[in-house]
Enzyme design. Structure first.
Site, PDB file in Angstrom:
ATOM      1  N   ASP A 169     -29.907  -8.056  15.112  1.00  0.00           N
ATOM      2  CA  ASP A 169     -30.934  -8.121  16.173  1.00  0.00           C
ATOM      3  C   ASP A 169     -31.751  -6.723  16.234  1.00  0.00           C
ATOM      4  OD1 ASP A 169     -32.602  -8.599  18.476  1.00  0.00           O
ATOM      5  OD2 ASP A 169     -31.711 -10.486  18.743  1.00  0.00           O
ATOM      6  N   HIS A 200     -33.516 -10.946  14.969  1.00  0.00           N
ATOM      7  CA  HIS A 200     -33.856 -11.716  16.240  1.00  0.00           C
ATOM      8  C   HIS A 200     -34.609 -12.833  16.266  1.00  0.00           C
ATOM      9  CE1 HIS A 200     -34.336 -11.146  20.861  1.00  0.00           C
ATOM     10  NE2 HIS A 200     -35.784 -11.473  20.469  1.00  0.00           N
TER      11      HIS A 200
END
Length: 231
Positions: A169, A200
């Site tokens: 992420d 993400h």
């Protein structure tokens, strides 16, 4: 509109998208948005939860700043618009709005009174804050950026919490992910799943980093968790 209800909150009124299952009454899931508002992705998430048998509602978290925000995840101007709203968002006031939503939804005739909160990015952070500052039957957080800044509140977590983190992420560093995992490791009611290679919003419909296999795994875990905790 049949897919909207109005919440009379302590700080004002705001709209909520609602999707209803075929069989009522049912447990409810309050779905909390990313920085794009109650957009097509969030509405689709609500519709999918309704197909699973839940009353699903998504409150307009940005109503104080700009009611009715509905931004595209593929538009750079919309990204910048959403980021401005995200940066100016009052998280403490947001928790009040979510609590008001939970209270109102729990009293709907189509709701059994059992209720969960499920959020994405900004909404995932707000899910965590709602779970540690209020009362819900269950909480699900997908890639909640900035959660590590509020881990001193983790001891107040009473509801079962399921958290999904993508290991790559770009908005939640590996150090932040390690802090989150460490803070929740000793809590019997918290489960953190980590997804190798995922960035993400890997579970966002039509997102840049959408990964069908990882999304199916995460969403399957979420579905089982909600069915268990809300029945």
């Amino acid at each position: 509109m049949a897919d909207r209800i109005v919440i009379e909150g302590r700080d004002g009124t705001f709209n909520v998208y609602i999707a209803r299952p075929k069989a009522l009454p049912a447990a409810a899931v309050v779905v909390l948005q990313e920085l794009f508002g109650v957009n097509a992705d969030i509405r689709k998430t609500c519709d999918e939860l309704a197909e699973q048998g839940f009353v699903a509602v998504a409150p307009d978290l940005f109503w104080r700043q700009e009611p009715g925000v509905d931004l595209s995840v593929t538009s750079e101007p919309d990204w910048q618009h959403g980021l401005r709203l995200y940066q100016a968002y009052d998280r403490d006031a947001g928790v009040r709005d979510i609590k008001d939503t939970l209270n109102a939804v729990a009293k709907l005739p189509e709701c059994t009174g059992k209720i969960a909160v499920q959020g994405y990015c900004l909404g995932a952070l707000m899910t965590f804050l709602t779970a540690v500052r209020g009362q819900v039957n269950a909480a699900v957080a997908y890639h909640g950026a900035d959660t590590e800044k509020y881990l001193d509140e983790a001891d107040s977590l009473s509801a079962p919490l399921l958290m999904h983190l993508g290991e790559e992420d770009e908005f939640i560093s590996k150090a932040a992910q390690a802090e989150i995992k460490a803070a929740l490791a000793g809590k019997a009611n918290a489960t953190v799943y980590s997804y190798p290679g995922q960035r993400h919003a890997f579970a966002r419909h039509n997102g840049t980093h959408y990964n069908a296999a990882a999304a199916a795994l995460a969403n399957g875990r979420t579905g089982e968790f909600l069915q268990r905790e809300l029945r």
